[in-house]
Design an enzyme around this catalytic site. Structure first.
Site, PDB file in Angstrom:
ATOM      1  N   LYS A   1       0.019  -3.048   1.866  1.00 18.73           N
ATOM      2  CA  LYS A   1      -0.544  -3.516   3.131  1.00 18.73           C
ATOM      3  C   LYS A   1      -0.548  -5.053   3.228  1.00 18.73           C
ATOM      4  O   LYS A   1      -0.075  -5.724   2.333  1.00 18.73           O
ATOM      5  CB  LYS A   1      -1.966  -2.944   3.295  1.00 18.73           C
TER       6      LYS A   1
HETATM    7  C1  LIG Z   1      -1.843   3.156   4.476  1.00 18.72           C
HETATM    8  C2  LIG Z   1      -2.332   3.896   5.625  1.00 18.72           C
HETATM    9  C3  LIG Z   1      -3.463   4.726   5.532  1.00 18.72           C
HETATM   10  C4  LIG Z   1      -4.138   5.075   4.251  1.00 18.72           C
HETATM   11  O1  LIG Z   1      -4.614   4.015   3.497  1.00 18.72           O
HETATM   12  P1  LIG Z   1      -4.722   4.171   1.905  1.00 18.72           P
HETATM   13  O2  LIG Z   1      -5.551   2.992   1.503  1.00 18.72           O
HETATM   14  O3  LIG Z   1      -3.319   4.116   1.369  1.00 18.72           O
HETATM   15  O4  LIG Z   1      -5.394   5.462   1.602  1.00 18.72           O
HETATM   16  C5  LIG Z   1      -3.930   5.335   6.683  1.00 18.72           C
HETATM   17  N1  LIG Z   1      -3.323   5.171   7.865  1.00 18.72           N
HETATM   18  C6  LIG Z   1      -2.228   4.399   7.992  1.00 18.72           C
HETATM   19  C7  LIG Z   1      -1.615   4.233   9.349  1.00 18.72           C
HETATM   20  C8  LIG Z   1      -1.679   3.752   6.879  1.00 18.72           C
HETATM   21  O5  LIG Z   1      -0.572   3.008   7.006  1.00 18.72           O
END
Ligand SMILES: *Cc1c(COP(=O)(O)O)cnc(C)c1O
Length: 303
Positions: free
Chosen positions: A156
């Protein structure tokens, strides 16, 4: 952990409260629990998203109802959303929550989505996992939902290695999320539990990494936005390639990922392989949830 939460609250700057959790998925799961989603309920979810937006609906024994995207932001289409709500209500199934996503950092059309949510009195669980640093009408993504979710997974815009957060408008909701995330231990000297708890709290080590990452968040956003400008300039001369771009100045994307649209599957695959030969990574975008084998029986509203 407390200081990382304060950093995020200060950054989001909207009188919100932040609870740091083990992942964005955990935050979505607890968010649905706090919105009282129960087995057999229906929850509306953007179809064009990563599976983690929808999986927590299934954890609770509820059914996702998937919604098509509109062409400008690639996020939840307000027209399809309203059509879906009306149809579900006519079938005696009023949805319990709406999960819009700011895909690849691009803010969804939150004014329209909020107006519909208010009209039908359905809460919004805002999936802002990809959109920390984005804003809509000068308000930061992650502050539009009745509950919102952030992710600090490794891929992210900033990372704590793995982690996430819930953003709430009240301290009560945040405290409830933290309570559930720490095994729902009642306030008693002995170990007493009146509710089912989870082990979803962020660790102090991860939060320490997050505090460092907050110092480079703006820099990361600036780098991604510069990448977007680069691709925009590069592809502006090529008619067959369309770069995902803000529709107007109401939208400010962190451009977490630069995404392009091509005219055909064959073009896309040829381009992907050509890039690969040059050691440049590209990938197909998220495959919509209503086309996934695991959700093949879920209702879908769109084209
Ligand atoms: C990455 C992501 C998640 C989940 O987050 P994690 O921290 O990996 O569990 C949820 N929704 C979207 C759109 C994402 O890109």
């Amino acid at each position: 952990v407390n200081n990382f939460e304060t950093d995020l609250e200060t950054y989001l700057n909207q009188n919100v409260f932040v609870g740091a959790l083990s992942s964005g998925t955990a935050a979505l799961h607890l968010g649905l629990i706090l919105l009282e989603v129960k087995p057999g309920d229906e929850v509306i979810c953007q179809s064009m998203t990563f599976s983690a937006s929808a999986n927590p609906i299934a954890y609770l024994g509820a059914t996702p109802v998937f919604i098509d995207s509109e062409i400008e932001t690639w996020n939840m289409c307000p027209i399809a959303l309203e059509g879906a709500i009306k149809d579900r209500i006519s079938k005696g199934k009023k949805p319990k929550a709406i999960i819009p996503v700011h895909l690849y950092g691009m803010p969804a059309k939150m004014d329209e989505i909020r107006a519909i949510a208010n009209q039908y009195e359905i809460p919004i669980l805002e999936d802002s996992a990809e959109a920390l640093g984005s804003s809509y009408k000068n308000q930061k993504c992650g502050t539009f939902g009745d509950i919102a979710v952030l992710s600090f997974n490794g891929n992210k815009i900033i990372t704590t290695s793995g982690g996430g957060a819930m953003v709430t408008p009240t301290k009560e909701l945040k405290d409830k999320a933290v309570f559930l995330s720490t095994q729902a231990r009642d306030n008693a000297p002995h170990y007493q539990h009146s509710e089912i708890g989870y082990n979803y709290r962020m660790s102090n080590i991860c939060a320490g990494i997050g505090r460092g990452q907050m110092e480079v968040l703006d820099q990361h956003v600036n780098f991604r936005r510069a990448n977007h400008q680069f691709y925009n300039a590069l592809f502006s001369k090529i008619d067959e390639v369309e770069v995902l771009t803000e529709p107007n100045s109401d939208f400010y994307s962190n451009h977490w990922l630069s995404a392009i649209l091509l005219a055909s599957y064959e073009q896309r695959e040829a381009l992907r392989l050509a890039f690969e030969a040059e050691n440049i990574e590209t990938r197909p975008l998220w495959k919509p949830m209503h086309l996934q084998p695991v959700f093949q029986n879920a209702p879908y509203y769109g084209e």
